[in-house]
Motif scaffolding. Structure first.
Motif, PDB file in Angstrom:
ATOM      1  N   VAL A   1       0.858  -1.175   0.000  1.00  0.00           N
ATOM      2  CA  VAL A   1       0.000   0.000   0.000  1.00  0.00           C
ATOM      3  C   VAL A   1       0.900   1.232   0.000  1.00  0.00           C
ATOM      4  O   VAL A   1       1.786   1.359   0.827  1.00  0.00           O
ATOM      5  N   LEU A   2       0.702   2.093  -0.977  1.00  0.00           N
ATOM      6  CA  LEU A   2       1.413   3.362  -1.047  1.00  0.00           C
ATOM      7  C   LEU A   2       0.471   4.417  -0.487  1.00  0.00           C
ATOM      8  O   LEU A   2      -0.696   4.499  -0.890  1.00  0.00           O
ATOM      9  N   VAL A   3       0.965   5.207   0.461  1.00  0.00           N
ATOM     10  CA  VAL A   3       0.114   6.112   1.229  1.00  0.00           C
ATOM     11  C   VAL A   3       0.630   7.538   1.154  1.00  0.00           C
ATOM     12  O   VAL A   3       1.819   7.784   1.318  1.00  0.00           O
ATOM     13  N   GLN A   4      -0.290   8.451   0.900  1.00  0.00           N
ATOM     14  CA  GLN A   4      -0.009   9.887   0.979  1.00  0.00           C
ATOM     15  C   GLN A   4      -0.780  10.428   2.180  1.00  0.00           C
ATOM     16  O   GLN A   4      -1.986  10.187   2.304  1.00  0.00           O
ATOM     17  N   ILE A   5      -0.074  11.132   3.053  1.00  0.00           N
ATOM     18  CA  ILE A   5      -0.712  11.687   4.246  1.00  0.00           C
ATOM     19  C   ILE A   5      -0.959  13.174   4.022  1.00  0.00           C
ATOM     20  O   ILE A   5      -0.008  13.937   3.869  1.00  0.00           O
ATOM     21  N   PRO A   6      -2.226  13.606   3.980  1.00  0.00           N
ATOM     22  CA  PRO A   6      -2.528  15.026   3.780  1.00  0.00           C
ATOM     23  C   PRO A   6      -1.949  15.875   4.916  1.00  0.00           C
ATOM     24  O   PRO A   6      -1.809  15.396   6.049  1.00  0.00           O
ATOM     25  N   PRO A   7      -1.631  17.133   4.632  1.00  0.00           N
ATOM     26  CA  PRO A   7      -1.033  18.011   5.649  1.00  0.00           C
ATOM     27  C   PRO A   7      -1.877  18.177   6.908  1.00  0.00           C
ATOM     28  O   PRO A   7      -1.341  18.358   7.993  1.00  0.00           O
ATOM     29  N   ASP A   8      -3.200  18.088   6.785  1.00  0.00           N
ATOM     30  CA  ASP A   8      -4.065  18.304   7.944  1.00  0.00           C
ATOM     31  C   ASP A   8      -4.480  17.005   8.647  1.00  0.00           C
ATOM     32  O   ASP A   8      -5.304  17.022   9.549  1.00  0.00           O
ATOM     33  N   HIS A   9      -3.892  15.873   8.261  1.00  0.00           N
ATOM     34  CA  HIS A   9      -4.257  14.584   8.858  1.00  0.00           C
ATOM     35  C   HIS A   9      -3.697  14.477  10.278  1.00  0.00           C
ATOM     36  O   HIS A   9      -2.608  14.979  10.556  1.00  0.00           O
ATOM     37  N   PRO A  10      -4.425  13.829  11.196  1.00  0.00           N
ATOM     38  CA  PRO A  10      -3.954  13.688  12.583  1.00  0.00           C
ATOM     39  C   PRO A  10      -2.572  13.042  12.722  1.00  0.00           C
ATOM     40  O   PRO A  10      -1.864  13.322  13.679  1.00  0.00           O
ATOM     41  N   ILE A  11      -2.169  12.196  11.781  1.00  0.00           N
ATOM     42  CA  ILE A  11      -0.838  11.586  11.852  1.00  0.00           C
ATOM     43  C   ILE A  11       0.250  12.648  11.849  1.00  0.00           C
ATOM     44  O   ILE A  11       1.296  12.498  12.451  1.00  0.00           O
ATOM     45  N   ARG A  12      -0.016  13.768  11.199  1.00  0.00           N
ATOM     46  CA  ARG A  12       0.972  14.839  11.089  1.00  0.00           C
ATOM     47  C   ARG A  12       0.939  15.812  12.262  1.00  0.00           C
ATOM     48  O   ARG A  12       1.806  16.657  12.379  1.00  0.00           O
ATOM     49  N   ARG A  13      -0.089  15.723  13.089  1.00  0.00           N
ATOM     50  CA  ARG A  13      -0.211  16.668  14.195  1.00  0.00           C
ATOM     51  C   ARG A  13       0.506  16.179  15.432  1.00  0.00           C
ATOM     52  O   ARG A  13       0.419  15.008  15.785  1.00  0.00           O
ATOM     53  N   ASP A  14       1.166  17.069  16.113  1.00  0.00           N
ATOM     54  CA  ASP A  14       1.812  16.772  17.393  1.00  0.00           C
ATOM     55  C   ASP A  14       0.737  16.832  18.469  1.00  0.00           C
ATOM     56  O   ASP A  14       0.152  17.886  18.714  1.00  0.00           O
ATOM     57  N   THR A  15       0.453  15.699  19.087  1.00  0.00           N
ATOM     58  CA  THR A  15      -0.637  15.644  20.065  1.00  0.00           C
ATOM     59  C   THR A  15      -0.148  15.821  21.514  1.00  0.00           C
ATOM     60  O   THR A  15      -0.926  15.646  22.432  1.00  0.00           O
ATOM     61  N   ARG A  16       1.123  16.157  21.686  1.00  0.00           N
ATOM     62  CA  ARG A  16       1.629  16.341  23.059  1.00  0.00           C
ATOM     63  C   ARG A  16       1.087  17.586  23.681  1.00  0.00           C
ATOM     64  O   ARG A  16       0.786  18.576  23.121  1.00  0.00           O
TER      65      ARG A  16
END
Length: 126
Positions: A111-126
């Motif tokens: 699976v090739l995956v593109q993560i959008p800039p606003d996706h939670p994976i990109r956000r620092d949740t600390r």
């Protein structure tokens, strides 16, 4: 336990076809080679193609290889031009990731995956 490194080891039926797919078709750079195997860089991980241990038995791999790319739609066009069969076209999934599914020569899902800039994976949740 402290994990220092990791890699996925594949034991393909056709070693040369696997090297061609991962090295040439996907364009992964070689991390190292050893007698009977090649290890490719895959982002922050490694994929090892072992020349030993493969068999004529059907490949049993209950998961998928997950490779993040910058633009999944560009990757789809590039792979289609290279003659790679697209298992599932690139699209945005309900969970927000853009995914494209292909398979290696042994049928292992990739699976090739593109993560959008606003996706939670990109956000620092600390």
């Amino acid at each position: 336990m402290e994990v220092l490194s990791s890699r996925t080891i594949l034991r393909p039926r056709d070693h040369e076809a696997a090297l061609e797919f991962y090295g040439t078709t996907l364009g992964l750079a070689i991390a190292r080679e050893y007698p009977g195997g090649t290890v490719f860089f895959a982002g922050q991980g490694l994929i090892e193609i072992a020349a030993h241990g493969g068999s004529d038995e059907p490949t049993r791999f209950p998961g998928a290889l997950w490779l993040q790319v910058r633009d999944v739609y560009d990757a789809e066009a590039e792979l289609a031009l290279a003659g790679v069969e697209i298992v599932r076209e690139a699209k945005q999934e309900p969970w927000g990731l853009h995914e494209l599914w292909i398979a290696d020569p042994d049928g292992i899902p990739v699976v090739l995956v593109q993560i959008p800039p606003d996706h939670p994976i990109r956000r620092d949740t600390r």
